[in-house]
Scaffold this active site. Structure first.
Site, PDB file in Angstrom:
ATOM      1  N   ASP A 187       0.863  -1.188   0.000  1.00  0.00           N
ATOM      2  CA  ASP A 187       0.000   0.000   0.000  1.00  0.00           C
ATOM      3  C   ASP A 187       0.893   1.230   0.000  1.00  0.00           C
ATOM      4  O   ASP A 187       2.123   1.112  -0.023  1.00  0.00           O
ATOM      5  CB  ASP A 187      -0.969  -0.018   1.194  1.00  0.00           C
ATOM      6  CG  ASP A 187      -2.308   0.632   0.822  1.00  0.00           C
ATOM      7  OD1 ASP A 187      -2.296   1.799   0.373  1.00  0.00           O
ATOM      8  OD2 ASP A 187      -3.350  -0.019   0.967  1.00  0.00           O
ATOM      9  N   HIS A 258      -2.783   3.314  -4.630  1.00  0.00           N
ATOM     10  CA  HIS A 258      -2.190   2.767  -3.398  1.00  0.00           C
ATOM     11  C   HIS A 258      -0.784   2.241  -3.658  1.00  0.00           C
ATOM     12  O   HIS A 258      -0.389   1.201  -3.121  1.00  0.00           O
ATOM     13  CB  HIS A 258      -3.084   1.662  -2.811  1.00  0.00           C
ATOM     14  CG  HIS A 258      -4.338   2.176  -2.161  1.00  0.00           C
ATOM     15  ND1 HIS A 258      -4.345   2.715  -0.887  1.00  0.00           N
ATOM     16  CD2 HIS A 258      -5.612   2.276  -2.609  1.00  0.00           C
ATOM     17  CE1 HIS A 258      -5.583   3.090  -0.573  1.00  0.00           C
ATOM     18  NE2 HIS A 258      -6.374   2.847  -1.609  1.00  0.00           N
ATOM     19  N   GLU A 321      -9.918   2.885  -4.915  1.00  0.00           N
ATOM     20  CA  GLU A 321      -9.564   4.274  -4.632  1.00  0.00           C
ATOM     21  C   GLU A 321      -8.400   4.782  -5.487  1.00  0.00           C
ATOM     22  O   GLU A 321      -7.439   5.330  -4.966  1.00  0.00           O
ATOM     23  CB  GLU A 321      -9.209   4.422  -3.140  1.00  0.00           C
ATOM     24  CG  GLU A 321     -10.325   3.996  -2.220  1.00  0.00           C
ATOM     25  CD  GLU A 321      -9.939   3.986  -0.735  1.00  0.00           C
ATOM     26  OE1 GLU A 321     -10.792   4.366   0.073  1.00  0.00           O
ATOM     27  OE2 GLU A 321      -8.800   3.608  -0.405  1.00  0.00           O
TER      28      GLU A 321
HETATM   29  C1  TNX Z   1     -10.903   1.579   2.469  1.00  0.00           C
HETATM   30  S1  TNX Z   1     -11.563  -1.169   1.434  1.00  0.00           S
HETATM   31  C2  TNX Z   1      -9.837   0.959   1.855  1.00  0.00           C
HETATM   32  C3  TNX Z   1      -8.616   0.676   2.643  1.00  0.00           C
HETATM   33  C4  TNX Z   1      -8.703   1.263   4.017  1.00  0.00           C
HETATM   34  C5  TNX Z   1     -10.063   1.001   4.609  1.00  0.00           C
HETATM   35  C6  TNX Z   1     -10.198   1.458   6.021  1.00  0.00           C
HETATM   36  C7  TNX Z   1     -10.641  -0.700   0.387  1.00  0.00           C
HETATM   37  C8  TNX Z   1     -10.662  -1.490  -0.788  1.00  0.00           C
HETATM   38  N1  TNX Z   1      -9.891   0.405   0.601  1.00  0.00           N
HETATM   39  O1  TNX Z   1      -7.494   1.146   1.945  1.00  0.00           O
HETATM   40  O2  TNX Z   1      -7.704   0.674   4.811  1.00  0.00           O
HETATM   41  O3  TNX Z   1     -11.028   1.655   3.814  1.00  0.00           O
HETATM   42  O4  TNX Z   1     -11.399   1.037   6.614  1.00  0.00           O
END
Ligand code: TNX
Length: 540
Positions: A187, A258, A321
């Site tokens: 990440d 990420h 994301e």
């Molecule tokens: C969202 S769930 C994210 C993570 C974070 C998490 C924290 C997802 C696919 N992405 O990168 O750690 O929320 O709750």
């Protein structure tokens, strides 16, 4: 209350059908030759803790525990995923019959719950005292899994988790009849897997300068470097350990967002060419991979090396994301949009995922990705993991022909707080009580009957922005993981009625004794104990 309280709840359980079985030391076992690995495992867990000896005997000798792969009565398992078993314990003998080695393994996990709690201890009892005669209730259990994907995600990137603790969590997952451990290995804030071809990924990417203190928005930092990574040998050991417990490891290398840790190690992977540092803040970074052919090649190289460690069944490419602003202003991003006639920059993510999917297909590996991979259409044959809110993204994904694994944050994000209570430790925001986890139904109500087979199962997630130590990880996971296990293993309530937490709670309370014996620093149902918070800060 019945004497036999198993978590997750077995499909069928009949008591009082004979005399209890007394187990004397040594415990004698007879088993089909193909079950040698299960016998070895069972022998190790039992002998390690209890002082019980285990003796293997031939098929024709008198025996206390008989293990076999064989025909199960009609209606046991049936069309269910592998893992069905029948455990018949009465009148001097215990017989565990599985549909396969997996079924026998789960039968043995159930047997562990029928034994006294002290037999679950991981550490040997010293000095060894002569083991008492133990009685196992007369019981016949017929049981099988509801879903084929019963998962636990561990975020090893936000905080490095020592290998031995990961192994303990694999054991605990298997104890609760989960069969997938999804490792979030990379990440923005850390790269945790050594890749031979790109040594700087761990030399640089595994270490960050500091970490946030308090809530991410506060902008305070501890000034303490954090990091660590797993060698290829560590991960091979982990894969073998998981396989011995019939757990599939699904590795995740999150791309094309990420990725700050990789870009910090190799700035040419980024869009500006300028160096950035390994992330020190939680949240979504604007920095993402560029879309050059050399970068696609980097990704497929990394995928190959990581997939080789774990076998070829599934590879998770993240995809969540991913900010697209950098692509909108990059020459390569604009050229790709023009070439393909894209009108939205996020279509570039589909292009990217398609390239990785084609590579994985060539290896015979199924691509898995977070729901964002499907926003502009995911490649055919890929598995989509809905995670936002209640998992509504499952509906369009399934309708367009994808299998899904449900991971809705409101129900199964175990990094969320247990309760809205000042006694709870600092957490990411959001509350998911054990009751709410228990009420989770993996098949979305809006899904038509003809589409239900597309739901492979579900997974609970332990994101670790606010989880820095094993004790804190155990606090977040337990006992909510026990409730989750029941949602993916146990049969749906008849007529689709909601599961009754009132019926679960006494069973769960009984189960907490097992967790204690297993050395799990769980959250008591009433809230943390006064001394517990001290252990959340202890870094091993
Ligand atoms: C969202 S769930 C994210 C993570 C974070 C998490 C924290 C997802 C696919 N992405 O990168 O750690 O929320 O709750």
């Amino acid at each position: 209350m019945s004497a036999v309280q198993i978590v997750p709840r077995p499909a069928r359980l009949a008591e009082g059908c004979g005399r209890p079985v007394e187990i004397a030391d040594p415990l004698t076992i007879a088993a089909d030759p193909e079950l040698a690995p299960e016998v070895r495992w069972f022998r190790r867990v039992l002998e390690a803790a209890t002082g019980f000896g285990v003796e293997l005997v031939g098929p024709d000798e008198p025996v206390l525990l008989r293990l076999a792969v064989g025909e199960l009565p009609r209606g046991v398992g049936g069309a269910a995923p592998p893992g069905a078993y029948r455990l018949d314990s009465r009148d001097g003998q215990i017989v565990v019959t599985g549909d396969s080695r997996i079924g026998v393994f789960y039968g043995l996990q159930t047997l562990r719950q029928l034994l006294p709690d002290y037999t679950l201890r991981r550490a040997p009892v010293t000095p060894r005292s002569p083991s008492p005669v133990v009685a196992v209730d007369a019981v016949v259990i017929e049981d099988w899994p509801r879903f084929e994907w019963r998962g636990l995600l561990l975020d090893l990137a936000r905080h490095f988790i020592p290998k031995d603790f990961v192994l303990k969590l694999v054991d605990l997952a298997a104890f609760h009849k989960l069969n997938v451990v999804h490792l979030h290995l990379t990440d923005d804030q850390g790269w945790r897997v050594a890749v031979d071809r790109y040594p700087r990924l761990v030399e640089v990417g595994a270490w960050r300068r500091e970490s946030p203190v308090g809530h991410a928005q506060e902008g305070r930092f501890d000034g303490i470097p954090h990091g660590g990574y797993y060698s290829r040998e560590d991960l091979r050991e982990l894969a073998a350990y998981a396989a011995e417990r019939h757990v599939t490891v699904v590795p995740e290398v999150d791309m094309p967002g990420h990725m700050s840790a990789a870009i910090a190690a190799y700035p040419e992977l980024g869009n500006s060419g300028r160096p950035i540092e390994v992330g020190t803040r939680w949240g979504v970074s604007p920095h993402v991979l560029n879309l050059e052919e050399s970068t696609v090649r980097f990704c497929t190289d990394v995928v190959d090396e990581v997939a080789d460690l774990f076998g070829d069944r599934y590879f998770h490419v993240g995809g969540d994301e991913c900010a697209t602003a950098e692509w909108e202003t990059s020459r390569r991003g604009r050229a790709l949009m023009a070439d393909h006639g894209y009108t939205q920059s996020r279509q570039l993510q589909s292009w990217f995922t398609g390239r990785i999917a084609a590579h994985l297909e060539g290896r015979g590996t199924t691509l898995v990705g977070w729901e964002e991979i499907a926003r502009e259409g995911a490649p055919p044959g890929t598995i989509v993991v809905p995670w936002r809110t209640d998992g509504a993204a499952a509906i369009p994904a399934v309708r367009s022909g994808h299998d899904v694994v449900m991971a809705p944050e409101r129900s199964v994000y175990l990094d969320w707080a247990h309760a809205d209570d000042p006694a709870e430790p600092l957490a990411i925001g959001g509350v998911t009580s054990v009751e709410r986890v228990y009420a989770f139904e993996p098949v979305p109500a809006a899904l038509g009957e003809e589409h239900r087979h597309r739901v492979l199962g579900a997974q609970c997630q332990l994101w670790t922005e606010y989880v820095a130590t094993p004790a804190r990880a155990e606090y977040q996971l337990f006992p909510r993981l026990c409730a989750f296990a029941e949602t993916v293993w146990s049969p749906a309530e008849p007529g689709g009625a909601a599961r009754s937490y009132a019926a679960f709670e006494p069973r769960l309370r009984r189960h907490l004794g097992r967790l204690a014996a297993l050395g799990v620093d769980y959250r008591p149902l009433e809230g943390p104990t006064p001394g517990q918070s001290r252990r959340w800060r202890t870094v091993p």
